[in-house]
Design an enzyme around this catalytic site. Structure first.
Site, short mmCIF file in Angstrom:
data_model
loop_
_atom_site.label_atom_id
_atom_site.label_comp_id
_atom_site.label_asym_id
_atom_site.label_seq_id
_atom_site.Cartn_x
_atom_site.Cartn_y
_atom_site.Cartn_z
N THR A 30 0.76 -1.25 0.06
CA THR A 30 -0.05 -0.16 0.04
C THR A 30 0.79 1.17 0.04
OG1 THR A 30 -1.64 1.16 1.22
CG2 THR A 30 -0.27 -0.03 2.65
N GLU A 72 -4.78 -2.91 4.50
CA GLU A 72 -4.39 -3.54 5.85
C GLU A 72 -5.61 -4.51 6.45
OE1 GLU A 72 -3.74 -0.70 4.71
OE2 GLU A 72 -2.05 0.33 5.78
N LYS A 92 -7.81 21.82 11.69
CA LYS A 92 -7.64 22.23 12.97
C LYS A 92 -7.85 23.61 13.04
CE LYS A 92 -5.59 17.92 14.12
NZ LYS A 92 -4.44 17.38 14.85
N TRP A 117 -12.17 20.81 15.10
CA TRP A 117 -11.85 20.11 14.00
C TRP A 117 -13.04 20.28 12.91
CZ3 TRP A 117 -10.24 14.45 15.92
CH2 TRP A 117 -9.17 14.52 16.83
#
Lengths: 541, 541
Positions: free
Chosen positions: A184, A329, A437, A442
């Site tokens: 990946t 993964e 941020k 956020w």
């Protein structure tokens, strides 16, 4: 033992196909004009031949065998011939940069490579850099090895013609034997390798066959648009063989037009790919409608689907369109936006909003979204990093020091920022590194992007952080208009639209119109590049 | 490891139910007039309480905890509380003879027993024979322990009231840890024990959730008629918790009328039981029709279904009716009579004949029908013994010398005689010991029985071997007429009907009319008893 200690092996899938699904078909497009049609009976024979041929060339247990290929029947033969013989199938991403291709082959220590004839130009220039490869086998319908610019190249079909179709796969493999591997892309540095085992792939395949999941079944006609070199084509080829589904493999370089032709011609029931594919397919279908009544499910992953795209399929075309979450993964299936019973009472709009989440976590898999206070509340608002564990989740990068960055305390830290809806559905809001941020708050770039991409005049949009003196970071929207609106679309109409949906602190400081969003080799937005290009951007007041 | 070595544990199902299906319901009938209704949230809390209460009484890993109970919510609590704590749930068949009940409790070394209040009369008389039991816990809605004729009996509800609903199940169990056990009746001698593991039950549950299998899913409302003391209620309670299905547990002593009421009232979608149950349900539904439109699937196992029964449900009531094969030793699901794609072209009659086979072998399971020449051809004719292997098949009887009779070379020898259809579907023709060997030819008693039971005047039929001087054995048919035809049905009309379907060598030498076919404790035909009763039978010429 009280119960038989039968190992979970891919061999059981191949044996099952040979025993019960002999007459079922595989359709494989190997060029613009050629579609091979053959039965599972013939498929298994050729798979045994391939295992025999590779064994004669020196393949042994644990050896890495690389494939550099599109989605077609020969690749599917390698999918089983290599792991069932106890060796490891390394599916190389053909879209990597040349130095990365050389790196992954050397790092995996591939000893045999199976290469599509039309992809030889990507390998020939780097042959001298490959330190472990002993044999190059060229796959194609009419390969003349003399004309292949790789020394001593072998012809796949010539090898199979000489091989034994009675080759017997070993029965004594441990279920934790490595079966496959994919690399990946990393944000910085070389790609990172993930090794799948027989056990992890078998369990993942069972999960894909569950009624509450993709529900792959014998009656399906499965067309994986997702490449077989990308996270096992999301496991579809393995599960399709095990459950005896008809397979349609679209071969090299496909267009929306071609995919629609295949859907119609072979009465495809199940297909899977990334949002960019489905955007193109939807546009093409609107212009040249085909009969798509056979399709029972489109699975979309890789990145978030704009709600307009989901509406296009579900409301306009009446085709269920399910988003999911996964990564190399994770084999990759982690979650799917299936519906739960109580959602029957949801409004059409609420249902659409379920569909664009990354969905419900699958059985045997655990997901937690965590921030500095532990697991976030299921409020659909509080953001945290998505972490995952379960029997088809990697617990390391193959021989790679970066393992410790992502795998901690038995959990995979995905680097994805998400919220959990009150229904327990995961909704990705950002990559950790793409999160904006702003003054302690956020801001989700993905939420803003989805809102922008739902605007009828917008084709694509990426929202990035730009430095800000007071707030540290502020959002900047980069918008690709649809061709017909180029020049006529205004910043103000887009901002006005956003203001109806978000708190004022979330509204981007500015919008820039661009020609294209830069993308990674697997089609994901490459925001690092945008950030780099726009790092000196000054907001026009 | 390359992938996480997450064990396959029932705990993951319980955690999943707690996390995602809190509001889903369990309906539990505990008496003729009481139906408890509660949520999975409350279910998991009570399950944790039960584990805590048992732990306080001394339950530890590996300890056997027996249940002697009908299908209800307390039994379901024990289904998870015991194995998730690392102990072993011994589900005792309440229909065993008293000496067999005492034997299995002593042989398993149960240390705690959970007993339904209305089943105390079966245990109280044998308490003095139980050598390992330390605690007797009585389950019921209003248990007064003082009035229970077992010394020091404890109240289930009183224990739960004192226990901790925060009990934490261990995370470090190995997936091969024993989770449950059932004993199966033997032809001669004491019952034989089978031990299930967390791994075997989890894999079996995944198989039950596959689209091509029973396809248990979150939207299901599952009513197991099959008792929870009989082969894990075919795995339905485990899978239902893992997938979050609504459950309806019918409690003690149910009638066809009661089952139909529950089906209608709770909109049951999936139910399972043996043919005698479905015969009764079909008759009752014909007389007092209920709305059964919610039922998507009836699963039938335990013994073969007469074709008339299948037609009754599928053609008359339009309810899919799927037969399967399994036994205590196989967890139990081995095969199911699902349809394959090419069967879409079958005639209605051919489809019915698929349905009455024992079906297609499930993924990860291998079946072989073998005779002295090896595996039999798939001709639907050649008989052999069914043998099985796979990860949810036992490989021994618990501490029992009879293990070597049934488990050989890694395969379970079922003692069932079967043929394989050209589609690869198993069709049981007999038990090895019920097979009629006439002049070198094998005659299937089950085929003859099914033909007889398809006759409109016949309620039940059993065909047994009687000794014959020349042919060694010949078939004799024992027929129970439907009440309304008793006295008016003739041997000749039945024999004539058989002659149209079978070769003359298969036609029974005679027919005797009986009042009832003797049955085992789980409702299977007890032909040994018939053979014994009729051993001196002389054919009336």
């Amino acid at each position: 033992m009280h119960m038989m200690d039968t190992p979970l092996l891919l061999t059981s899938f191949l044996n099952r196909a040979e025993r019960f699904f002999q007459a079922k078909k595989i359709y494989s497009r190997t060029s613009a004009t050629t579609i091979h049609e053959f039965t599972y009976k013939e498929y298994v024979k050729r798979t045994r031949r391939l295992a025999d041929a590779l064994t004669k060339l020196g393949m042994e247990r644990g050896m890495k065998i690389g494939t550099f290929a599109w989605n077609h029947h020969r690749h599917l033969e390698a999918y089983f011939a290599v792991p069932c013989a106890g060796a490891v199938l390394h599916m190389i991403n053909i879209r990597l940069a040349p130095e990365h291709i050389a790196y992954v082959i050397n790092h995996a220590e591939d000893e045999i490579l199976l290469i599509d004839d039309n992809l030889v130009p990507f390998i020939a220039p780097i042959v001298s850099q490959l330190t472990t490869v002993k044999h190059f086998i060229i796959m194609g319908d009419a390969v003349e090895v003399e004309s292949i610019p790789i020394p001593n190249a072998l012809s796949y079909e010539a090898l199979l013609a000489e091989a034994d179709e009675q080759f017997i796969f070993p029965e004594d493999l441990d279920e934790n034997t490595p079966a496959g591997m994919c690399y990946t892309s990393a944000t910085t540095g070389m790609p990172k390798g993930v090794v799948y085992t027989h056990r992890s792939i078998v369990l993942h395949s069972l999960a894909a066959g569950l009624a509450d999941s993709i529900a792959i079944r014998e009656s399906d006609v499965v067309l994986p648009v997702v490449p077989m070199f990308h996270a096992n084509a999301w496991g579809l080829p393995f599960a399709s063989v095990g459950f005896g589904a008809t397979q349609v493999l679209p071969g090299p370089m496909f267009t929306p037009q071609l995919l629609l032709e295949l859907f119609e011609a072979y009465k495809v029931t199940l297909t899977a790919g990334v949002p960019t594919i489905w955007l193109g397919v939807l546009q093409e279908q609107r212009q040249n409608p085909r009969d798509l009544s056979s399709i029972r499910l489109i699975v979309c992953g890789g990145s978030a689907s704009p709600i307009g795209l989901v509406r296009g399929f579900e409301e306009e075309l009446n085709i269920p369109y399910m988003t999911g979450y996964g990564m190399t993964e994770t084999s990759p299936l982690v979650s799917l936006s299936t519906y739960l019973t109580h959602m029957e009472d949801y409004s059409a709009d609420e249902k659409m909003h379920v569909r664009i989440t990354q969905g419900m976590t699958m059985p045997l898999i655990e997901t937690r979204i965590i921030n500095e206070n532990g697991e976030v509340p299921w409020d659909g608002k509080t953001m945290g990093e998505l972490t995952i564990r379960g029997p088809w989740i990697a617990d390391e990068y193959y021989r790679d020091e970066r393992t410790e960055e992502a795998f901690k305390d038995g959990w995979l830290y995905t680097g994805d920022i998400a919220v959990m809806t009150p229904d327990g559905y995961i909704k990705i809001t950002d990559r950790t590194k793409d999160l904006i941020k702003s003054g302690g708050e956020w801001i989700s770039s993905v939420d803003l992007e989805n809102a922008l991409m739902s605007h009828p005049k917008v084709f694509e949009a990426a929202v990035i952080a730009i430095p800000h003196e007071k707030w540290l970071e502020r959002p900047l929207a980069c918008v690709v208009p649809k061709p017909e609106y180029k020049g006529s679309i205004s910043k103000e109409e887009l901002l006005e639209n956003l203001r109806t949906q978000f708190h004022k602190t979330w509204i981007p400081d500015d919008i820039v119109f661009i020609d294209e969003v830069p993308k990674t080799s697997v089609g994901k937005f490459l925001k690092a590049k945008l950030r780099d290009e726009l790092k000196d951007y000054q907001v026009q007041v």
